[in-house]
Design an enzyme around this catalytic site. Structure first.
Site, mmCIF file in Angstrom:
data_model
loop_
_atom_site.group_PDB
_atom_site.id
_atom_site.type_symbol
_atom_site.label_atom_id
_atom_site.label_comp_id
_atom_site.label_asym_id
_atom_site.label_seq_id
_atom_site.Cartn_x
_atom_site.Cartn_y
_atom_site.Cartn_z
ATOM 1 C CG ASN A 126 -0.190 0.180 5.511
ATOM 2 O OD1 ASN A 126 -0.493 0.613 4.361
ATOM 3 N ND2 ASN A 126 -0.715 -0.784 5.831
ATOM 4 C CB CYS A 129 -4.509 -0.640 4.409
ATOM 5 S SG CYS A 129 -5.407 -2.290 4.828
ATOM 6 N N GLY A 218 -0.873 -10.958 -5.298
ATOM 7 C CA GLY A 218 -0.053 -12.174 -6.036
ATOM 8 C C GLY A 218 0.189 -12.013 -7.445
ATOM 9 N N GLY A 245 3.519 -9.695 -6.161
ATOM 10 C CA GLY A 245 3.524 -10.799 -7.145
ATOM 11 C C GLY A 245 4.721 -11.154 -7.383
#
Ligand SMILES: Cc1cc2nc3c(=O)[nH]c(=O)nc-3n(C[C@H](O)[C@H](O)[C@H](O)COP(=O)(O)OP(=O)(O)OC[C@H]3O[C@@H](n4cnc5c(N)ncnc54)[C@H](O)[C@@H]3O)c2cc1C
Ligand SMILES: Cc1cc2nc3c(=O)[nH]c(=O)nc-3n(C[C@H](O)[C@H](O)[C@H](O)COP(=O)(O)O)c2cc1C
Ligand code: FES
Lengths: 313, 266
Positions: A126, A129, A218, A245
């Site tokens: 990751n 973030c 989303g 999304g």
């Protein structure tokens, strides 16, 4: 008809993979997702130390999407072994990707070394973030050269496949992907949340998130995520976990046509709860039937012009 | 969508030395047992059950249990605003029940009050068994009496009612009830108490529903902070109300929970 995805040598029974940070605090919760249809799962990003993350409110939905400033809470990689063992016991058939984080390259390498010993099939780095910038600075994935260094450093400590998780908040995501690939990444996960963004409550006259800003995900970010996957597909040869999304089967097909081999599923849970995995897989199956496709891999990159050949990159 | 709605405090009741009840003029339309995420800007957002509820108002009974709840007790006066997301979670099932036995303790009492209110509206028989450390800490006697329910109490120090646990009162009461009726036991309070209530229900072959509490962030089932071993169910979405029988299948029930980081705490 084959819906099974061979991704870096790991077999996923269908292309849906729970995205990191969704329902990934405990092994039992991850296993609950595979029992409801997820092909595989990604654990919540872990760092060396235990972290409480930001104070609530940390997660909100707004019309069109989700905004979060969880702030990488977690029990710390050293404490988390039992969760991975629990997952393996409860879901022996479904792959798990262990998400690795850190304040700097040294910490990321340290976490990766420990994660490597745990029963995970693959490591996800990751580097992207956006809601810990106050503490950690700009995410690694915002800089192609640091992405290169960090990928290279982790490559030296694990033989397991590595996927590098990229940020959409960059001018040229294809370039960042190239630097990850050149330094040993086996795959790319794209994208992490966008932003950061902000939501203000007009009655309280305050930002709602206690951290004030948070990463946006989303449906609202889907066109950007699709374009990112498209760019990455045209920049590197390694496969992509297309994320951002994907809330229904149509979104999933769009993402695969842009170049995703697997689908990172997160915000779909807001709208369709845990049946989202089966809904997406069923829709893909129905579409393949209608279109006369026999293998799911035939969908990958289908939106790119005929004659476009990744192998010639 | 889960953005908060903001309401002004209409009145405040001091219901025990450490619990204040905040009254808001709004039809919250919650099912019995559901909860809200209560937002105090600049501090935190914490889950709270809905207590007394009519078409005109709802009550939230907040115990002073730590940073955020203490700040609410100290700073929030009549006319001040709090934010609310929800209502979230599963609710008590009482449709086919004739006699509800509600066992509450501490801040587990507000949802028992809500349930008693809904059930008495339907003309059902309700027994409330409430435990507290002393008479001062017993909650909502006026409202339970207004509903006309049977109210049995116990205190740890014997200052009112049975001297001892409310689970003793429950066992004693069960020996007297009419078993030809459809009876169900409901409980909310300290988890060790709920384990005991669920076990008593099992022993007596009675149905039981418990209201669980785990650390919550999203409140609507996506973050995974509130999940229980080994089923992985989310207490904010698949709970907080689950059957006592199902709760007892969980090795962590009454044994451990996870905190804000996700680390196991005994
Ligand atoms: C479904 C549900 C319904 C609840 N209903 C009520 C109620 O009606 N009345 C009432 O007084 N209390 C209720 N609680 C408990 C209440 O949420 C905690 O007392 C409150 O969160 C304490 O916050 P704090 O900042 O004051 O305490 P802290 O100083 O943060 O910690 C004290 C304790 O509260 C717990 N806690 C803190 N934040 C949370 C959180 N976000 N989610 C869950 N637990 C937390 C901590 O784990 C710790 O055990 C309920 C909890 C749940 C899960
Ligand atoms: C509440 C929440 C927590 C998240 N936590 C992480 C995390 O710990 N590590 C990570 O790599 N991505 C994290 N993400 C990002 C998601 O994995 C995903 O990349 C992003 O949300 C886009 O997918 P979506 O649109 O389906 O939500 C988180 C997202 C949300 C909403
Ligand atoms: S609080 Fe987020 S899943 Fe329950």
């Amino acid at each position: 008809m084959n819906l099974n995805v061979n991704f870096c040598g790991i077999q996923f029974p269908n292309p849906t993979v729970l995205a990191s940070g969704y329902l990934g605090v405990t092994g039992a919760s991850l296993a609950n997702c595979t029992s409801k249809g997820a092909g595989g799962v990604t654990s919540k990003t872990l760092l060396m130390k235990e972290r409480t993350g930001h104070a609530n409110p940390t997660i909100l939905t707004f019309p069109g999407g989700v905004i979060n400033a969880v702030g990488l809470s977690g029990e710390g990689i050293g404490n988390a072994k039992h969760e991975f063992e629990k997952y393996r016991e409860l879901a022996p058939e479904n792959p798990i990707i262990g998400s690795v984080g850190g304040h700097d390259i040294d910490e990321i390498v340290e976490v990766a070394q420990i994660m490597d010993e745990y029963p995970v099939d693959m490591l996800e780095l990751n580097f992207s973030c956006p809601n810990v910038e106050g503490e950690m600075g700009k995410p690694i994935a915002c800089d192609p050269l640091i992405t290169a260094q960090a990928t290279k450093a982790v490559r030296q400590v694990t033989k397991k496949p590595i996927t590098v998780k990229l940020s959409p908040n960059v001018p040229d995501i294809g370039l960042v992907a190239k630097h990850a690939e050149a330094n040993g990444a086996d795959a790319i996960t794209a994208v992490n949340t966008m932003g950061p963004g902000m939501v203000i409550d007009i009655q309280m006259r305050r930002p709602i998130l206690t951290n004030k800003v948070g990463g946006v995900s989303g449906h609202a970010i889907k066109p950007i995520a699709v374009r990112c996957v498209w760019d990455i597909y045209r920049s590197v040869k390694i496969p992509i976990i297309a994320t951002g999304g994907v809330i229904n089967g149509r979104d999933a097909l769009e993402m695969m046509m842009a170049g995703g081999s697997l689908l990172g599923i997160g915000s779909a849970i807001v709208y369709h709860d845990l049946k989202c995995f089966d809904m997406i897989t069923d829709k893909i199956r129905a579409f393949m039937e209608e279109e006369g496709l026999n293998d799911i891999s035939e969908l990958v990159g289908l939106a790119h012009e005929e004659g476009f050949d990744r192998d010639k990159l | 969508m889960s953005l908060p709605l903001v309401f002004k405090v209409d009145s405040i009741r001091q219901d025990s030395p450490n619990l204040k009840t905040y009254v808001f003029k709004h039809n919250i339309r919650a099912k019995s047992g559901q909860f809200l995420m209560v937002w105090l800007p600049g501090h935190d957002e914490v889950p709270m059950s809905i207590g007394w509820q009519t078409k005109e108002e709802f009550h939230v009974g907040i115990a002073d249990a730590g940073d955020c709840t203490h700040a609410i007790h100290e700073n929030i006066k009549v006319g001040d605003k709090l934010g609310f997301r929800g209502p979230y979670g599963t609710s008590f099932d009482y449709k086919d029940v004739d006699h509800l036995i509600c066992v509450g303790g501490g801040y587990g009492t507000p949802p028992m009050l809500n349930l008693a209110q809904r059930a008495t509206e339907l003309g059902k028989k309700v027994t409330v068994i409430q435990g507290a450390r002393s008479a001062d800490y017993l909650l909502y006697e006026d409202l339970f009496n207004q509903l006309g329910v049977e109210l049995l109490v116990s205190t740890d120090d014997g200052s009112k009612g049975h001297h001892g646990y409310n689970t003793d009162v429950l066992e004693e009461h069960l020996s007297k009830i009419d078993r030809s009726e459809n009876v169900c036991i409901y409980t909310c309070g300290p988890e060790v108490m709920m384990v005991k209530v669920a076990q008593i229900a099992e022993k007596n072959e009675l149905k039981c529903q418990v209201s669980l509490e785990r650390y919550m962030k999203c409140g609507f089932g996506i973050c995974g902070q509130c999940c229980m071993d080994d089923s992985g169910i989310r207490i904010c979405k698949d709970g907080p109300i689950i059957s006592g029988e199902y709760a007892l299948e969980h090795p962590e029930f009454g044994k451990y929970t996870r905190g804000q980081s996700g680390k196991v705490e005994k």
